[in-house]
Design an enzyme around this catalytic site. Structure first.
Site, short mmCIF file in Angstrom:
data_model
loop_
_atom_site.label_atom_id
_atom_site.label_comp_id
_atom_site.label_asym_id
_atom_site.label_seq_id
_atom_site.Cartn_x
_atom_site.Cartn_y
_atom_site.Cartn_z
N THR A 5 -8.13 6.10 0.25
CA THR A 5 -7.81 6.44 -1.14
C THR A 5 -9.02 6.23 -2.05
OG1 THR A 5 -5.53 5.71 -0.86
CG2 THR A 5 -6.30 5.97 -3.11
N GLU A 19 -0.58 10.47 -2.46
CA GLU A 19 -0.89 9.65 -1.29
C GLU A 19 -0.63 10.40 0.03
OE1 GLU A 19 -2.37 6.63 -1.04
OE2 GLU A 19 -2.24 7.01 1.10
N HIS A 65 3.00 6.45 2.00
CA HIS A 65 1.92 5.75 2.70
C HIS A 65 2.45 5.26 4.04
CE1 HIS A 65 -1.20 2.85 3.64
NE2 HIS A 65 -1.93 3.34 2.65
N ASP A 70 -4.99 12.83 -1.12
CA ASP A 70 -6.22 12.02 -0.98
C ASP A 70 -6.84 12.10 0.41
OD1 ASP A 70 -4.17 10.47 0.12
OD2 ASP A 70 -4.81 8.59 -0.82
N HIS A 71 -6.00 12.12 1.45
CA HIS A 71 -6.53 12.14 2.82
C HIS A 71 -5.37 12.44 3.76
CE1 HIS A 71 -4.67 8.20 3.02
NE2 HIS A 71 -5.33 7.86 1.94
C1 GP9 Z 1 -3.44 1.18 -2.21
C2 GP9 Z 1 -3.31 2.62 -2.03
C3 GP9 Z 1 -3.40 3.00 -0.57
O1 GP9 Z 1 -3.54 0.75 -3.53
O2 GP9 Z 1 -4.14 3.33 -2.84
O3 GP9 Z 1 -4.65 3.02 -0.09
P1 GP9 Z 1 -5.02 3.71 1.31
O4 GP9 Z 1 -4.56 2.79 2.39
O5 GP9 Z 1 -4.34 5.03 1.38
O6 GP9 Z 1 -6.49 3.86 1.27
MN MN Z 2 -4.34 6.82 0.37
#
Ligand code: GP9
Ligand code: MN
Length: 637
Positions: free
Chosen positions: A300, A256, A415, A474-475
């Site tokens: 994500t 994440e 996150h 992921d980002h």
């Molecule tokens: C939520 C998690 C976060 O289930 O994958 O999502 P994001 O806010 O990073 O897109």
């Molecule tokens: Mn994410």
């Protein structure tokens, strides 16, 4: 001159327009980090809210009754302010503007709401509503300097003529300044900058309508050009790496919000990712340090879409919501066809990002979501279950799986807003003006610990030796809203060039007992994950319609396209509407970027055609032919 022929200067309408105009321009600088790079851009920025405001408030002139007219003006001001304000709050969090599809992502609203409210400044933000209060008071008190009387027909005509002229004047200036304005619709910042935030929303609604119709109008012929393009850029995967992890379990860990700048780096003299740093030197790990995320509004879920499809996500909205029912040819289905048991593991509600529906469509045999985990006392922080117990219990689930399996594991602790319990803080906070960045290092450090324990659990479970573990960020976690703090940390100015480079996320490919370990500098992106993984485990990609290439392929074209139209080659970076020399980080002649820009536009347009038209429903990836017509290969023109 007859007084009636003169536009009233201080009517309630004029005041409402002036207030909103000022407010919008102020918000560009104060809340959206929109900057003018030259005089022309400054003029465009200044006038761009005007045409829309003139038109929308102009309707007030058709209302005869004074009271209704005033109500219309005040209500319109209020609604537009709410739109502006919502965009501001959204921008602070996502560094982006709201699009229509984002408004329909209702199953995400619970968690996102909390994050959004955290972005409201309760001291200064209410000022954005001050003019509404003033308008209400004026309408009530009716001071002599405000004109409330009706307008004549001729005045109305003159007024709308001016409004329309303003619109075209704005558009003309914008088109001169940005020749590809309306074709590069994925670059929202550029749209808002040039046509203004309100016209942008109108344009976005138009795009929405057009794209909704695209599926109905699509037919199999549309695939021909797409497929020709894809065939032309296809490369042979690497022989050397082919099947190196054949028959093994494939574990993909999505890290994440993990950006590459934390790897092999320190904060206040402490390592941020000690375990991952070790892996970069490990003899069984390939660490890619030139690997980019290609996500957009779907965050994500976009990174998951890229992994499974080797297609770009959409420029607007999250494809997990907007096109969840399309026909796809996924990595997961390919694993299914090759005898793998396929699973996704993530301790959040199954409906977040519409995962329930999408995973089923993508072919996952099983989705382990929140109800499959036991969240004990103190095991919950921020958005949900902490990574350490989550990964431990995920290994327990894996122990029960049929082998070989393909498991996608999605972490969560790192996150936004990056909060942790005291006992999980392994390093101190950073010291900058961004509390977000200050905390970020701590949650990344926590995630690193979780990965370390995950590896240990896998070893203990006996699964490790017969698995391959792929981990990717992921980002971004730190948006451009934190540039001041980032520049303090990195000790250099964050130019658009640097921002683009900060979109690098780490990719680790860990293959126990393989001896293939290296730090690999090949330029690649998340779009390349599918073909790369397929080649490593030795399953055929076949005739799949996809834009990625095997990272290890000798013919790799070393070209990365970000979803907002930025791109990276070995020598240049295109970002912030400027061409940059990669070595010096200096701006260079934009002519050098032009030919690449065309390719970027073409590739993204083909991609969007596939998704909006749901074109893969016409295509059989097994034999590379159109479904209805089994005699003609699709690439015959
Ligand atoms: C939520 C998690 C976060 O289930 O994958 O999502 P994001 O806010 O990073 O897109
Ligand atoms: Mn994410």
């Amino acid at each position: 001159m007859n007084k009636k022929w003169v536009m009233p200067k201080l009517s309630l309408v004029t005041l409402a327009i002036v207030f909103l105009w000022i407010k919008t321009v102020v918000s560009y600088f104060a809340s959206f980090s929109i900057e003018a790079e030259n005089m022309m851009q400054a003029i465009i920025l200044f006038i761009n809210p005007l045409s829309f405001l003139l038109i929308i408030f102009g309707f007030a002139f058709f209302i005869k009754k004074e009271k209704t007219r005033n109500t219309y003006v005040i209500l319109t001001s209020l609604i537009l302010t709410i739109i502006l304000f919502s965009n501001m709050v959204f921008y602070r969090f996502f560094n982006d503007f709201i699009t229509v599809p984002v408004l329909f992502q209702t199953s995400n609203f619970g968690d996102l709401g909390g994050s959004a409210i955290g972005n409201i400044n309760w001291w200064t933000d209410p000022l954005y509503f001050l003019d509404i209060v003033i308008l209400i008071v004026l309408a009530k008190v009716k001071p002599s300097f405000v004109i409330f009387r009706e307008t004549t027909k001729i005045n109305r005509r003159a007024y709308f003529l001016v409004a329309i002229a303003t619109f075209f004047f704005n558009l003309g200036l914008a088109e001169t300044e940005r020749p590809q304005l309306l074709t590069r619709t994925f670059d929202r910042e550029m749209l808002v900058k040039n046509i203004g935030t309100y016209n942008y929303h109108i344009y976005d609604i138009y795009l929405q309508t057009r794209q909704s119709a695209q599926r109905a109008l699509a037919d199999s012929n549309d695939l021909v050009a797409v497929n020709n393009y894809i065939k032309a850029k296809q490369t042979d995967p690497s022989d050397e790496m082919h099947g190196i992890a054949e028959g093994r379990n494939v574990i993909v860990v999505k890290l994440e919000s993990t950006q590459n700048f934390v790897i092999n780096n320190e904060m206040n003299g402490e390592e941020i990712t000690p375990f991952l740093n070790e892996l970069t030197k490990d003899e069984d790990t390939v660490y890619m340090d030139n690997f980019y995320h290609q996500t957009e509004q779907g965050k994500t879920s976009d990174s998951e879409f890229l992994l499974d499809n080797s297609l770009y996500p959409l420029g607007r909205g999250a494809v997990f919501f907007t096109h969840s029912g399309n026909e796809y040819q996924t990595l997961t289905e390919n694993f299914n066809d090759n005898g793998y048991y396929t699973t996704a593991l993530h301790a959040n509600n199954g409906s977040f990002w519409n995962r329930n529906t999408v995973y089923e469509n993508f072919g996952y045999d099983r989705f382990y979501s929140l109800p499959d985990y036991t969240v004990g006392e103190g095991e919950d922080v921020n958005w949900g279950m902490k990574d350490i117990p989550f990964l431990q219990q995920s290994v327990d689930h894996m122990k029960e799986m049929e082998q070989p399996f393909f498991s996608k594991v999605i972490t969560l602790t790192n996150h936004y807003p990056f909060t942790l319990d005291e006992e999980d803080k392994f390093i101190g906070e950073y010291d900058s003006n961004s509390r977000t960045l200050n905390r970020y290092f701590q949650t990344v450090r926590y995630q690193d610990e979780a990965i370390k324990e995950f590896f240990a659990s896998l070893k203990e479970s006996g699964l490790y030796e017969n698995s391959i573990i792929i981990m990717y960020g992921d980002h971004y976690g730190i948006s451009e809203n934190h540039n001041v703090a980032m520049s303090k940390y990195l000790e250099r100015e964050i130019t658009p060039f640097e921002s683009a480079q900060l979109q690098r996320v780490p990719l680790f490919i860990h293959i126990p007992d393989s001896g293939v370990g290296e730090v690999n500098h090949t330029l690649a992106g998340q779009i390349d994950l599918k073909p790369t993984i397929e080649n490593l485990v030795g399953i055929e990609t076949g005739n799949a319609i996809q834009f990625g290439q095997d990272i290890f392929s000798e013919d790799n074209d070393n070209f990365v396209i970000l979803r907002d139209g930025r791109f990276i080659t070995e020598d240049i970076v295109y970002a912030g509407e400027t061409c940059w020399d990669k070595e010096t980080g200096e701006a260079i002649d934009s002519e050098i970027c032009l030919p690449y820009m065309e390719r970027v536009n073409e590739e993204l347009a083909y991609n969007d055609e596939i998704i909006y038209g749901d074109l893969l429903r016409f295509y059989d990836a097994k034999n590379g032919r159109l479904k209805e017509d089994t005699t003609e290969p699709v690439d015959v023109e």
